[in-house]
Design a protein around this motif. Structure first.
Motif, PDB file in Angstrom:
ATOM      1  N   ALA A   1       0.835  -1.208   0.000  1.00  0.00           N
ATOM      2  CA  ALA A   1       0.000   0.000   0.000  1.00  0.00           C
ATOM      3  C   ALA A   1       0.866   1.253   0.000  1.00  0.00           C
ATOM      4  N   GLY A   2       0.516   2.199  -0.853  1.00  0.00           N
ATOM      5  CA  GLY A   2       1.295   3.441  -0.921  1.00  0.00           C
ATOM      6  C   GLY A   2       0.547   4.506  -1.694  1.00  0.00           C
ATOM      7  N   ILE A   3       0.916   5.758  -1.459  1.00  0.00           N
ATOM      8  CA  ILE A   3       0.336   6.881  -2.189  1.00  0.00           C
ATOM      9  C   ILE A   3       1.469   7.797  -2.652  1.00  0.00           C
ATOM     10  N   SER A   4       1.169   8.627  -3.634  1.00  0.00           N
ATOM     11  CA  SER A   4       2.198   9.514  -4.175  1.00  0.00           C
ATOM     12  C   SER A   4       2.099  10.933  -3.639  1.00  0.00           C
ATOM     13  N   GLY A   5       0.885  11.346  -3.254  1.00  0.00           N
ATOM     14  CA  GLY A   5       0.710  12.737  -2.857  1.00  0.00           C
ATOM     15  C   GLY A   5       0.465  13.600  -4.088  1.00  0.00           C
ATOM     16  N   SER A   6       0.014  14.810  -3.871  1.00  0.00           N
ATOM     17  CA  SER A   6      -0.275  15.684  -4.998  1.00  0.00           C
ATOM     18  C   SER A   6       1.007  16.257  -5.591  1.00  0.00           C
ATOM     19  N   PHE A   7       0.996  16.444  -6.900  1.00  0.00           N
ATOM     20  CA  PHE A   7       2.147  17.011  -7.611  1.00  0.00           C
ATOM     21  C   PHE A   7       1.779  18.366  -8.189  1.00  0.00           C
ATOM     22  N   PRO A   8       2.781  19.246  -8.396  1.00  0.00           N
ATOM     23  CA  PRO A   8       4.213  19.070  -8.140  1.00  0.00           C
ATOM     24  C   PRO A   8       4.541  19.095  -6.644  1.00  0.00           C
ATOM     25  N   GLN A   9       5.708  18.544  -6.295  1.00  0.00           N
ATOM     26  CA  GLN A   9       6.141  18.462  -4.907  1.00  0.00           C
ATOM     27  C   GLN A   9       7.510  19.128  -4.784  1.00  0.00           C
ATOM     28  N   THR A  10       7.507  20.386  -4.449  1.00  0.00           N
ATOM     29  CA  THR A  10       8.785  21.086  -4.287  1.00  0.00           C
ATOM     30  C   THR A  10       9.161  21.127  -2.813  1.00  0.00           C
ATOM     31  N   ALA A  11      10.444  21.090  -2.553  1.00  0.00           N
ATOM     32  CA  ALA A  11      10.922  21.140  -1.172  1.00  0.00           C
ATOM     33  C   ALA A  11      10.635  22.494  -0.537  1.00  0.00           C
ATOM     34  N   GLN A  12      10.549  23.522  -1.361  1.00  0.00           N
ATOM     35  CA  GLN A  12      10.387  24.881  -0.853  1.00  0.00           C
ATOM     36  C   GLN A  12       8.939  25.255  -0.567  1.00  0.00           C
ATOM     37  N   GLU A  13       8.009  24.673  -1.326  1.00  0.00           N
ATOM     38  CA  GLU A  13       6.642  25.186  -1.251  1.00  0.00           C
ATOM     39  C   GLU A  13       5.571  24.171  -0.869  1.00  0.00           C
ATOM     40  N   THR A  14       5.864  22.894  -0.944  1.00  0.00           N
ATOM     41  CA  THR A  14       4.833  21.902  -0.639  1.00  0.00           C
ATOM     42  C   THR A  14       4.439  21.972   0.825  1.00  0.00           C
ATOM     43  N   ASP A  15       3.155  22.038   1.072  1.00  0.00           N
ATOM     44  CA  ASP A  15       2.653  22.173   2.434  1.00  0.00           C
ATOM     45  C   ASP A  15       3.016  20.951   3.274  1.00  0.00           C
ATOM     46  N   ILE A  16       3.316  21.186   4.522  1.00  0.00           N
ATOM     47  CA  ILE A  16       3.734  20.113   5.419  1.00  0.00           C
ATOM     48  C   ILE A  16       2.655  19.053   5.557  1.00  0.00           C
ATOM     49  N   SER A  17       1.404  19.415   5.355  1.00  0.00           N
ATOM     50  CA  SER A  17       0.309  18.450   5.479  1.00  0.00           C
ATOM     51  C   SER A  17       0.429  17.347   4.432  1.00  0.00           C
ATOM     52  N   VAL A  18       0.978  17.685   3.258  1.00  0.00           N
ATOM     53  CA  VAL A  18       1.165  16.685   2.208  1.00  0.00           C
ATOM     54  C   VAL A  18       2.248  15.698   2.626  1.00  0.00           C
ATOM     55  N   PHE A  19       3.333  16.218   3.203  1.00  0.00           N
ATOM     56  CA  PHE A  19       4.388  15.339   3.713  1.00  0.00           C
ATOM     57  C   PHE A  19       3.818  14.378   4.761  1.00  0.00           C
ATOM     58  N   LYS A  20       3.035  14.897   5.687  1.00  0.00           N
ATOM     59  CA  LYS A  20       2.488  14.074   6.760  1.00  0.00           C
ATOM     60  C   LYS A  20       1.551  13.003   6.213  1.00  0.00           C
ATOM     61  N   GLU A  21       0.737  13.365   5.234  1.00  0.00           N
ATOM     62  CA  GLU A  21      -0.204  12.405   4.656  1.00  0.00           C
ATOM     63  C   GLU A  21       0.520  11.259   3.965  1.00  0.00           C
ATOM     64  N   VAL A  22       1.513  11.590   3.159  1.00  0.00           N
ATOM     65  CA  VAL A  22       2.229  10.559   2.406  1.00  0.00           C
ATOM     66  C   VAL A  22       3.082   9.696   3.327  1.00  0.00           C
ATOM     67  N   PHE A  23       3.752  10.306   4.278  1.00  0.00           N
ATOM     68  CA  PHE A  23       4.566   9.538   5.220  1.00  0.00           C
ATOM     69  C   PHE A  23       3.707   8.616   6.077  1.00  0.00           C
TER      70      PHE A  23
END
Length: 245
Positions: free
Chosen positions: A87-109
């Motif tokens: 099971a895995g997800i990719s998260g929404s794209f684009p995914q930049t280190a500078q601008e991607t909201d922390i909530s996306v990191f938390k969801e994917v992790f």
């Protein structure tokens, strides 16, 4: 008969992995977040004459779901031979280190990393009852930090900050778990199924689910002399089959 639990197995690579392991004589616990979708997948396999399979509801994002899945499998068997964390997800794209909201990191992790850890820990006792336990963590070629720092790599420009980080973390967990279990019969490996045409990438990948699943099956069925603590990737390393971390 050997047993296997595959998370996220109601479609795509997970489903094809279930099919191939059933064809090899395994009993499959087909993990799905939704019982109806899991049962539909089981019905399809049954229609193909593959009957040693049943759905297991498991949402790796939810502690209570993982706990319930462990209890359900434990009522059916005291031995689990293989765990495939698919099971895995990719998260929404684009995914930049500078601008991607922390909530996306938390969801994917939560799915790609923490979910794998909790699921693995929950089923370790059943796996330890197997004479030849196998753990397959489904990673991605994009999880290679070495290749991401190599401008000659074919996927060098593909820098999804969230997805890449989650799979690199999963790889690190795989290394440590394999090390801790090095003196046992366990084989613990990370497997890159390759850039495969699935819903995950809007069917943009050139690979087939059959070939991708075959890579997972190969790691799931390793013999006593098989490698452990490896990052298998035919895509990243067509000559050796082992990707740099």
């Amino acid at each position: 008969m050997k047993t296997v639990l595959i998370t996220g197995a109601n479609k795509s690579i997970g489903f094809e992995t279930a099919r191939q392991l059933l064809q090899k004589g395994y009993y499959v616990y087909l993990g799905s977040r939704d019982l109806e979708k899991g049962q539909k997948a089981v019905d399809q396999l049954n229609a193909e004459g593959l009957n040693n399979v049943e759905p297991i509801v498991i949402d790796v994002d939810r502690h209570e779901s993982i706990k319930a899945a462990r209890e359900e499998v434990g009522r059916k068997t005291q031995v689990l031979d293989v765990l495939i964390n698919n099971a895995g997800i990719s998260g929404s794209f684009p995914q930049t280190a500078q601008e991607t909201d922390i909530s996306v990191f938390k969801e994917v992790f939560e799915t790609n990393f923490f979910g794998v850890i909790e699921t693995t820990q929950a089923f370790l006792d059943l796996l330890k009852n197997s004479p030849e336990p196998r753990i397959v963590n489904v990673t991605s070629g994009l999880g290679s930090l070495t290749l991401h720092n190599d401008p000659t790599w074919k996927y060098y420009p593909v820098k999804g900050a969230v997805y890449t980080s989650s799979k690199a973390s999963l790889n690190a967990f795989t290394i440590v778990l394999a090390y801790e279990l090095r003196d046992t019969a366990f084989k613990v490996n990370a497997v890159d199924p390759g850039y495969t045409a699935t819903d995950f990438n809007h069917h943009s990948g050139p690979g087939t689910v059959e070939d991708a699943a075959a890579r997972l099956v190969k790691a799931a069925t390793l013999g006593p002399d098989g490698l452990t603590g490896q990052f298998f990737s035919d895509d990243n390393a067509p000559d050796t089959g082992i990707s740099p971390w």
